[in-house]
Design a protein around this motif. Structure first.
Motif, PDB file in Angstrom:
ATOM      1  N   LEU A  23       0.829  -1.205   0.000  1.00 14.84           N
ATOM      2  CA  LEU A  23       0.000   0.000   0.000  1.00 14.84           C
ATOM      3  C   LEU A  23       0.865   1.258   0.000  1.00 14.84           C
ATOM      4  O   LEU A  23       0.500   2.274  -0.608  1.00 14.84           O
ATOM      5  CB  LEU A  23      -0.935  -0.008   1.206  1.00 14.84           C
ATOM      6  CG  LEU A  23      -2.069  -1.044   1.165  1.00 14.84           C
ATOM      7  CD1 LEU A  23      -2.887  -0.992   2.442  1.00 14.84           C
ATOM      8  CD2 LEU A  23      -2.969  -0.832  -0.046  1.00 14.84           C
ATOM      9  N   GLN A  24       2.000   1.208   0.689  1.00 14.56           N
ATOM     10  CA  GLN A  24       2.912   2.359   0.665  1.00 14.56           C
ATOM     11  C   GLN A  24       3.486   2.562  -0.735  1.00 14.56           C
ATOM     12  O   GLN A  24       3.608   3.699  -1.202  1.00 14.56           O
ATOM     13  CB  GLN A  24       4.039   2.144   1.673  1.00 14.56           C
ATOM     14  CG  GLN A  24       3.582   2.235   3.125  1.00 14.56           C
ATOM     15  CD  GLN A  24       4.720   2.014   4.098  1.00 14.56           C
ATOM     16  OE1 GLN A  24       5.773   2.626   3.974  1.00 14.56           O
ATOM     17  NE2 GLN A  24       4.525   1.120   5.055  1.00 14.56           N
ATOM     18  N   ARG A  25       3.824   1.468  -1.397  1.00 17.88           N
ATOM     19  CA  ARG A  25       4.316   1.595  -2.779  1.00 17.88           C
ATOM     20  C   ARG A  25       3.234   2.171  -3.676  1.00 17.88           C
ATOM     21  O   ARG A  25       3.493   3.032  -4.525  1.00 17.88           O
ATOM     22  CB  ARG A  25       4.754   0.224  -3.312  1.00 17.88           C
ATOM     23  CG  ARG A  25       5.954  -0.363  -2.607  1.00 17.88           C
ATOM     24  CD  ARG A  25       6.364  -1.692  -3.215  1.00 17.88           C
ATOM     25  NE  ARG A  25       7.011  -1.517  -4.505  1.00 17.88           N
ATOM     26  CZ  ARG A  25       7.409  -2.516  -5.283  1.00 17.88           C
ATOM     27  NH1 ARG A  25       7.199  -3.763  -4.882  1.00 17.88           N
ATOM     28  NH2 ARG A  25       7.999  -2.285  -6.429  1.00 17.88           N
ATOM     29  N   GLU A  26       2.012   1.704  -3.480  1.00 13.97           N
ATOM     30  CA  GLU A  26       0.904   2.206  -4.289  1.00 13.97           C
ATOM     31  C   GLU A  26       0.702   3.701  -4.073  1.00 13.97           C
ATOM     32  O   GLU A  26       0.472   4.466  -5.024  1.00 13.97           O
ATOM     33  CB  GLU A  26      -0.364   1.434  -3.927  1.00 13.97           C
ATOM     34  CG  GLU A  26      -1.574   1.776  -4.791  1.00 13.97           C
ATOM     35  CD  GLU A  26      -2.788   0.954  -4.404  1.00 13.97           C
ATOM     36  OE1 GLU A  26      -3.904   1.359  -4.793  1.00 13.97           O
ATOM     37  OE2 GLU A  26      -2.625  -0.071  -3.713  1.00 13.97           O
ATOM     38  N   ALA A  27       0.792   4.140  -2.814  1.00 11.58           N
ATOM     39  CA  ALA A  27       0.627   5.564  -2.518  1.00 11.58           C
ATOM     40  C   ALA A  27       1.705   6.401  -3.201  1.00 11.58           C
ATOM     41  O   ALA A  27       1.427   7.499  -3.706  1.00 11.58           O
ATOM     42  CB  ALA A  27       0.674   5.772  -0.996  1.00 11.58           C
ATOM     43  N   LYS A  28       2.929   5.897  -3.249  1.00 16.09           N
ATOM     44  CA  LYS A  28       4.004   6.632  -3.924  1.00 16.09           C
ATOM     45  C   LYS A  28       3.732   6.766  -5.417  1.00 16.09           C
ATOM     46  O   LYS A  28       4.057   7.782  -6.032  1.00 16.09           O
ATOM     47  CB  LYS A  28       5.333   5.923  -3.686  1.00 16.09           C
ATOM     48  CG  LYS A  28       5.843   6.041  -2.258  1.00 16.09           C
ATOM     49  CD  LYS A  28       7.183   5.322  -2.080  1.00 16.09           C
ATOM     50  CE  LYS A  28       7.682   5.430  -0.643  1.00 16.09           C
ATOM     51  NZ  LYS A  28       8.964   4.698  -0.443  1.00 16.09           N
ATOM     52  N   PHE A  29       3.127   5.735  -6.000  1.00 14.18           N
ATOM     53  CA  PHE A  29       2.817   5.813  -7.431  1.00 14.18           C
ATOM     54  C   PHE A  29       1.758   6.884  -7.696  1.00 14.18           C
ATOM     55  O   PHE A  29       1.847   7.623  -8.685  1.00 14.18           O
ATOM     56  CB  PHE A  29       2.353   4.453  -7.947  1.00 14.18           C
ATOM     57  CG  PHE A  29       3.422   3.394  -7.900  1.00 14.18           C
ATOM     58  CD1 PHE A  29       4.748   3.716  -8.117  1.00 14.18           C
ATOM     59  CD2 PHE A  29       3.112   2.065  -7.626  1.00 14.18           C
ATOM     60  CE1 PHE A  29       5.747   2.752  -8.079  1.00 14.18           C
ATOM     61  CE2 PHE A  29       4.087   1.097  -7.582  1.00 14.18           C
ATOM     62  CZ  PHE A  29       5.408   1.438  -7.808  1.00 14.18           C
ATOM     63  N   TYR A  30       0.746   6.984  -6.824  1.00 15.49           N
ATOM     64  CA  TYR A  30      -0.256   8.034  -6.992  1.00 15.49           C
ATOM     65  C   TYR A  30       0.395   9.414  -6.906  1.00 15.49           C
ATOM     66  O   TYR A  30       0.059  10.328  -7.670  1.00 15.49           O
ATOM     67  CB  TYR A  30      -1.329   7.910  -5.911  1.00 15.49           C
ATOM     68  CG  TYR A  30      -2.376   6.858  -6.191  1.00 15.49           C
ATOM     69  CD1 TYR A  30      -3.247   6.986  -7.273  1.00 15.49           C
ATOM     70  CD2 TYR A  30      -2.510   5.738  -5.377  1.00 15.49           C
ATOM     71  CE1 TYR A  30      -4.208   6.029  -7.539  1.00 15.49           C
ATOM     72  CE2 TYR A  30      -3.470   4.771  -5.629  1.00 15.49           C
ATOM     73  CZ  TYR A  30      -4.323   4.920  -6.713  1.00 15.49           C
ATOM     74  OH  TYR A  30      -5.270   3.981  -6.975  1.00 15.49           O
ATOM     75  N   GLU A  31       1.331   9.551  -5.993  1.00 17.41           N
ATOM     76  CA  GLU A  31       2.023  10.832  -5.836  1.00 17.41           C
ATOM     77  C   GLU A  31       2.853  11.150  -7.072  1.00 17.41           C
ATOM     78  O   GLU A  31       2.883  12.297  -7.535  1.00 17.41           O
ATOM     79  CB  GLU A  31       2.897  10.789  -4.583  1.00 17.41           C
ATOM     80  CG  GLU A  31       3.541  12.113  -4.235  1.00 17.41           C
ATOM     81  CD  GLU A  31       4.338  12.057  -2.948  1.00 17.41           C
ATOM     82  OE1 GLU A  31       4.895  13.090  -2.559  1.00 17.41           O
ATOM     83  OE2 GLU A  31       4.400  10.961  -2.333  1.00 17.41           O
ATOM     84  N   LYS A  32       3.517  10.139  -7.622  1.00 16.52           N
ATOM     85  CA  LYS A  32       4.329  10.374  -8.818  1.00 16.52           C
ATOM     86  C   LYS A  32       3.472  10.790 -10.001  1.00 16.52           C
ATOM     87  O   LYS A  32       3.906  11.594 -10.837  1.00 16.52           O
ATOM     88  CB  LYS A  32       5.118   9.110  -9.158  1.00 16.52           C
ATOM     89  CG  LYS A  32       6.282   8.831  -8.224  1.00 16.52           C
ATOM     90  CD  LYS A  32       7.043   7.581  -8.646  1.00 16.52           C
ATOM     91  CE  LYS A  32       8.257   7.334  -7.757  1.00 16.52           C
ATOM     92  NZ  LYS A  32       9.010   6.133  -8.172  1.00 16.52           N
ATOM     93  N   ILE A  33       2.275  10.228 -10.117  1.00 18.87           N
ATOM     94  CA  ILE A  33       1.402  10.587 -11.237  1.00 18.87           C
ATOM     95  C   ILE A  33       1.150  12.086 -11.266  1.00 18.87           C
ATOM     96  O   ILE A  33       1.148  12.714 -12.336  1.00 18.87           O
ATOM     97  CB  ILE A  33       0.067   9.815 -11.137  1.00 18.87           C
ATOM     98  CG1 ILE A  33       0.289   8.329 -11.439  1.00 18.87           C
ATOM     99  CG2 ILE A  33      -0.971  10.390 -12.098  1.00 18.87           C
ATOM    100  CD1 ILE A  33      -0.926   7.465 -11.201  1.00 18.87           C
ATOM    101  N   LEU A  34       0.968  12.688 -10.095  1.00 23.09           N
ATOM    102  CA  LEU A  34       0.646  14.106 -10.033  1.00 23.09           C
ATOM    103  C   LEU A  34       1.869  15.010 -10.024  1.00 23.09           C
ATOM    104  O   LEU A  34       1.786  16.157 -10.437  1.00 23.09           O
ATOM    105  CB  LEU A  34      -0.185  14.395  -8.772  1.00 23.09           C
ATOM    106  CG  LEU A  34      -1.590  13.791  -8.739  1.00 23.09           C
ATOM    107  CD1 LEU A  34      -2.252  14.093  -7.409  1.00 23.09           C
ATOM    108  CD2 LEU A  34      -2.438  14.310  -9.890  1.00 23.09           C
ATOM    109  N   LYS A  35       3.024  14.504  -9.596  1.00 24.74           N
ATOM    110  CA  LYS A  35       4.161  15.400  -9.368  1.00 24.74           C
ATOM    111  C   LYS A  35       5.323  15.220 -10.339  1.00 24.74           C
ATOM    112  O   LYS A  35       6.099  16.150 -10.526  1.00 24.74           O
ATOM    113  CB  LYS A  35       4.687  15.217  -7.934  1.00 24.74           C
ATOM    114  CG  LYS A  35       3.711  15.693  -6.876  1.00 24.74           C
ATOM    115  CD  LYS A  35       4.319  15.622  -5.483  1.00 24.74           C
ATOM    116  CE  LYS A  35       3.374  16.187  -4.432  1.00 24.74           C
ATOM    117  NZ  LYS A  35       3.951  16.134  -3.075  1.00 24.74           N
ATOM    118  N   VAL A  36       5.467  14.040 -10.931  1.00 27.41           N
ATOM    119  CA  VAL A  36       6.630  13.790 -11.792  1.00 27.41           C
ATOM    120  C   VAL A  36       6.250  14.058 -13.248  1.00 27.41           C
ATOM    121  O   VAL A  36       5.194  13.608 -13.718  1.00 27.41           O
ATOM    122  CB  VAL A  36       7.133  12.337 -11.631  1.00 27.41           C
ATOM    123  CG1 VAL A  36       8.303  12.075 -12.558  1.00 27.41           C
ATOM    124  CG2 VAL A  36       7.535  12.088 -10.178  1.00 27.41           C
TER     125      VAL A  36
END
Length: 919
Positions: free
Chosen positions: A462-475
């Motif tokens: 779930l932590q990995r999944e949360a990082k992917f959501y963050e990357k979608i918006l920021k990277v």
């Protein structure tokens, strides 16, 4: 007297080498004496036989013992060859009869077959010792043929048949035939002629012997199926025409033998497909073999009605595999692995179609390794995913062969699938395909939560999944370009010839760089300058012609995004990924030319390509399976251009609202190109070309499209107003005169548009959740656009303000992020700004009207007569009072009133507007 003494010394192991040499010399003297004087023939014959037996037995034993002492080994092999050269048919016959029992004879033949095969495989003499190698092969061939007679006479009957002995014979004969020193096609012409003149082509002799021995087996043949399929296949692949013609029919005999016993030849088929893959990959086989195999076996099958249909299917299967294997082998050693990937995919798809899972998985991992070596992480992940989908979430043991470095320690399908999924997530992360990684994370999370109850692993995933959501918006993720590539001409391999492919370019890859990379494997190819389909002269020519041009992805409508305000970072992904349809537009002139207005005669020929699979996938390119061409009229082209322009304005505004630090130059160029007629000419060209009475008289069927174009022009005004407002907020003092000039142009443009096409306005609602602003709908559907009339504007009364509770600093930061994280609405935090054209006060009557509407709405809610619709209900059941499906409304006003300036604008209604237009 001497011979018995020497034999006794040999048996005792004393001076063995000297005794063998002396015996050889005595044997040579006896042979000469026998030839000089026939009187000696009878007397020395017995001694010759004794010496031959002892020498052959001793030398064989010495050769086996001296396996690693090459010098001594070659000496004894030469000695053995010399002995064999002295033996004729009678010698062999008497030697065989001298064995006291049948088991001893069988042991001798077994050892001899094994010894000969070992000597042939290990090359006793250097490869350039042609004479020594050919003398050895000549004597071995003579001995093998003599022993074959013994096999047929003494070990073939039902009571005396020895399967292993026959099996050893066939393997020895095939090893002899396929050894390197007999492959004459690898030698120079002079050396080949010399060998043929002195020794002949020994492959034809041993090949005929193998064929005859096979047919001698009779009903015993079934015992050699499928074991002998591989050796016979290896023999038939030797590039000698007559040998192939005489040995390929053995395959049909194998098919017939198994079919007569089991009514199928599945074991034979499975084995030949498996062996063919390894043999062709190892360098054997060619186009001639494919044609001979097809013609000979089809001819044999058609002579047997019961095997006609299954035989034809089998031949088609094998020739299809051969074609793909030959293509794969032709490109597998190229420096550019692009086409190796294509051939690998052709093979794994073939094995998937015929349900050969082991071979399918084998080529999946070959493809994955190729992708990772080229840093194609996305394609590598999709490739591994094909294997993972074959596995179950169960504790069953793995049945398919293990592949990859991690596999040996993974015993169950669940363990292997979990390991594959984690590797796939890593590859998707490296390829910036976080949406795909999230799907895999969700599936793993479900297993950890509901199946294995491993909450520690659940927390990690779930932590990995949360990082992917963050990357979608920021990277930042640049969208790739797509290219259509056609390979025309008979000079290309069959898997490319006269086909069109859609390629997915790499990040920031220019078309020039892509073309250079594309042309490198074909230095003699000519690049076609035209984008039109080539003529038959080019497609049927023996040369190579490559056509390359950029195409645009055609996004499929996403139902779950409909009527929603979605951040641009999310929607942009789907505009360039999971695409199977691509288009290319080629402008051309039609009708009388108008030098002052090119738009009036600008037609578009639009070609749409559909690929075999969506991109991205297990390749960076896929073949085009269908192509359609449509003609776009100048008016339709104008509508499309206006739509794209409005979308571009909206996209730029969203980007600046989401990230205030963005440079202002792209927005400046975009706005100035639209509002300043001196730059792009604005839409005045459209008015001249399409809004004249003469055009409508000539094209009455275009009345609806003309209304659409006018509506698009009118709806561009509020978008420009918001863009100019943002520009005025961010512009530097150095560019302030430029901004003021742009404002003046916009005022003139808006006055003209509103007077001719009416006023378009947007109304903003506030989402009830946490006071978060929602998007403003900027365009209604087509019915509302096409029929101007009185529209009521529904507005939701703002909630009664309550004292704000004390919040911590972290909560303030979270609320701030919530307020600014969406990029699909034009909401902004209020600042003290210099007044601009977009911040003019609203007319008093308009303020009064809005206030009255808000009061009525609030009153209706308080009395319970008309409660405000919930967000979901508003989305599902739009009211008849002008509310759009998303809960937002817009209206068309008369041109006499000054319009209110919108505070926030979103693409919601505009998207509905476009969808209705397409419908």
């Amino acid at each position: 007297t001497v011979v018995p003494i020497l034999q006794e010394l040999i048996e005792k192991g004393e001076e063995e080498d000297a005794c063998i040499e002396l015996l050889s010399n005595i044997l040579e003297v006896l042979y000469k004496a026998q030839k000089v004087n026939p009187i000696f023939s009878v007397k020395v014959k017995k001694h010759i036989q004794l010496i031959l037996e002892k020498l052959l037995h001793t030398v064989n034993r010495r050769v086996i013992v001296l396996d690693r002492e090459n010098t001594l080994r070659s000496h004894y092999v030469a000695c053995m060859a010399a002995i064999l050269s002295q033996m004729d048919k009678d010698h062999y016959s008497s030697y065989i009869k001298a064995f006291p029992s049948r088991p001893e004879l069988m042991d001798f033949l077994m050892e001899t077959f094994i010894l000969f095969k070992d000597l042939i495989g290990k090359m006793v003499y250097p490869s350039d010792w042609m004479v020594m190698n050919m003398v050895q092969n000549r004597e071995f061939l003579h001995a093998i043929n003599q022993f074959a007679v013994t096999l047929t006479e003494m070990f073939l009957n039902n009571s005396s048949f020895e399967l292993q002995l026959w099996n050893n014979y066939f393997h020895l004969a095939v090893a002899f035939l396929t050894q390197d020193s007999l492959q004459l096609e690898n030698f120079s012409q002079a050396k080949r002629n010399s060998i043929l003149a002195k020794y002949g082509d020994m492959r034809a002799i041993i090949g005929a012997a193998i064929r005859d021995m096979w047919y001698n087996l009779g009903h015993r043949k079934i015992e050699f199926i499928p074991g002998m399929v591989g050796p016979i296949l290896e023999m038939t692949l030797v590039p000698e025409l007559e040998l192939r013609k005489s040995t390929i029919p053995i395959f049909f005999d194998m098919m017939l033998c198994e079919y007569q016993l089991t009514k199928s030849f599945s074991r034979f088929e499975d084995e030949i497909l498996r062996k063919l893959d390894s043999e062709v990959e190892g360098g054997r086989g060619d186009e001639q073999y494919k044609q001979l195999f097809e013609s000979i076996l089809l001819s044999c099958c058609r002579r047997h009605p019961e095997l006609a249909k299954p035989g034809e299917n089998f031949v088609e299967l094998v020739t299809g595999l051969l074609e793909r294997l030959l293509d794969y082998r032709a490109v597998m050693n190229d420096e550019n692995k692009t086409y190796s990937m294509s051939c690998t995919v052709n093979l794994l798809n073939f094995y998937k179609e015929i349900d050969r899972q082991a071979m399918y998985i084998r080529y999946l991992y070959k493809l994955k390794d190729l992708h990772i070596s080229y840093e194609n992480y996305t394609e590598g992940a999709y490739t591994l995913l094909l294997h993972a989908r074959l596995l179950k979430w169960s504790d069953e043991a793995n049945t398919a062969p293990m592949q990859g470095l991690h596999s040996p320690s993974l015993h169950t399908q669940r363990q292997l699938k979990e390991a594959l999924y984690n590797q796939i997530i890593d590859y998707f992360d490296q390829g910036k395909m976080w949406e795909e990684a999230i799907h895999i994370c969700k599936e793993l999370a479900e297993q950890y939560e509901s199946e294995v109850f491993d909450y520690e692993m659940l927390s990690d995933i779930l932590q990995r999944e949360a990082k992917f959501y963050e990357k979608i918006l920021k990277v930042l993720r640049p969208s790739p370009d797509y290219f259509a590539v056609g390979y025309y001409g008979q000079g290309f391999p069959t898997f490319l010839r006269n086909k069109v492919f859609i390629y997915r370019g790499k990040e920031y890859e220019r078309r020039e760089d892509f073309e250079m990379r594309l042309l490198s494997p074909f230095p003699n190819a000519e690049k076609l300058k035209s984008t039109s389909p080539p003529s038959e002269d080019i497609t049927s020519s023996p040369g190579q012609y490559i056509q390359c041009f950029t195409v645009q992805p055609v996004e499929e409508a996403k139902v779950r995004f409909k009527d929603r305000s979605i951040p641009e970072q999310i929607t942009n992904f789907y505009k360039a990924n999971h695409i199977q349809k691509f288009s290319y537009s080629r402008p051309f002139k039609k009708g009388p030319k108008d030098p002052d207005n090119e738009f009036a005669t600008m037609w578009i020929e639009r070609t749409t390509f559909i690929t075999a699979y969506p991109l991205p996938g297990i390749l960076r390119w896929f073949v085009v399976t269908s192509t359609t061409t449509t003609i776009i009229s100048p008016l339709e082209n104008a509508i499309e251009t206006m739509m794209k322009t409005n979308e571009k304005i909206m996209s730029e505004i969203n980007r600046h609202q989401n990230d205030p630090s963005l440079p202002i130059n792209p927005l400046s160029m975009l706005l100035n190109g639209i509002v300043d007629p001196a730059v792009m000419g604005g839409f005045a060209k459209y008015e001249t070309a399409f809004f004249q009475e003469s055009y409508l008289e000539e094209h009455p069927e275009d009345e609806g499209n003309i209304k659409k174009l006018k509506d698009l022009i009118a709806w561009q005004t509020p978008l420009l107003a918001e863009g100019i407002r943002i520009h005025g907020r961010k512009v530097t003092e150095d560019l302030r005169p430029f901004h003021e000039r742009m404002e003046q142009c916009f005022m003139q443009l808006r006055a003209k548009v509103e007077s001719q096409y009416g006023v378009r306005e947007m109304v903003c609602f506030e989402d009830r959740r946490s006071g978060r602003p929602r998007s403003m709908a900027w365009g209604p559907d087509w019915d509302r656009l096409s029929h101007a009339g009185d529209r009521r504007v529904l507005m939701e009364a703002p909630p009664t303000p309550k004292p704000a509770p004390h919040t911590s600093e972290s909560e303030d930061r979270r609320n701030e992020r919530k307020e600014n994280r969406s990029s699909t609405f034009f909401g902004y935090r209020r600042q003290d700004l210099r007044p601009s054209i977009s911040e003019l006060p609203e007319p008093k009557d308009e303020k009064r009207r809005l206030s009255r509407n808000m009061s009525e709405s609030s009153l209706g809610s308080s009395e319970g007569k008309q409660p405000p619709p919930s967000r979901d209900a508003a989305g599902a059941q739009p009211s008849a009072a002008g509310l759009s499906p998303t809960g937002f409304g817009g209206r068309v006003k008369s041109a006499s009133k000054a319009p209110p300036v919108p505070r926030k604008i979103s693409p919601t209604v505009y998207e509905t507007f476009l969808e209705q237009s397409d419908a």
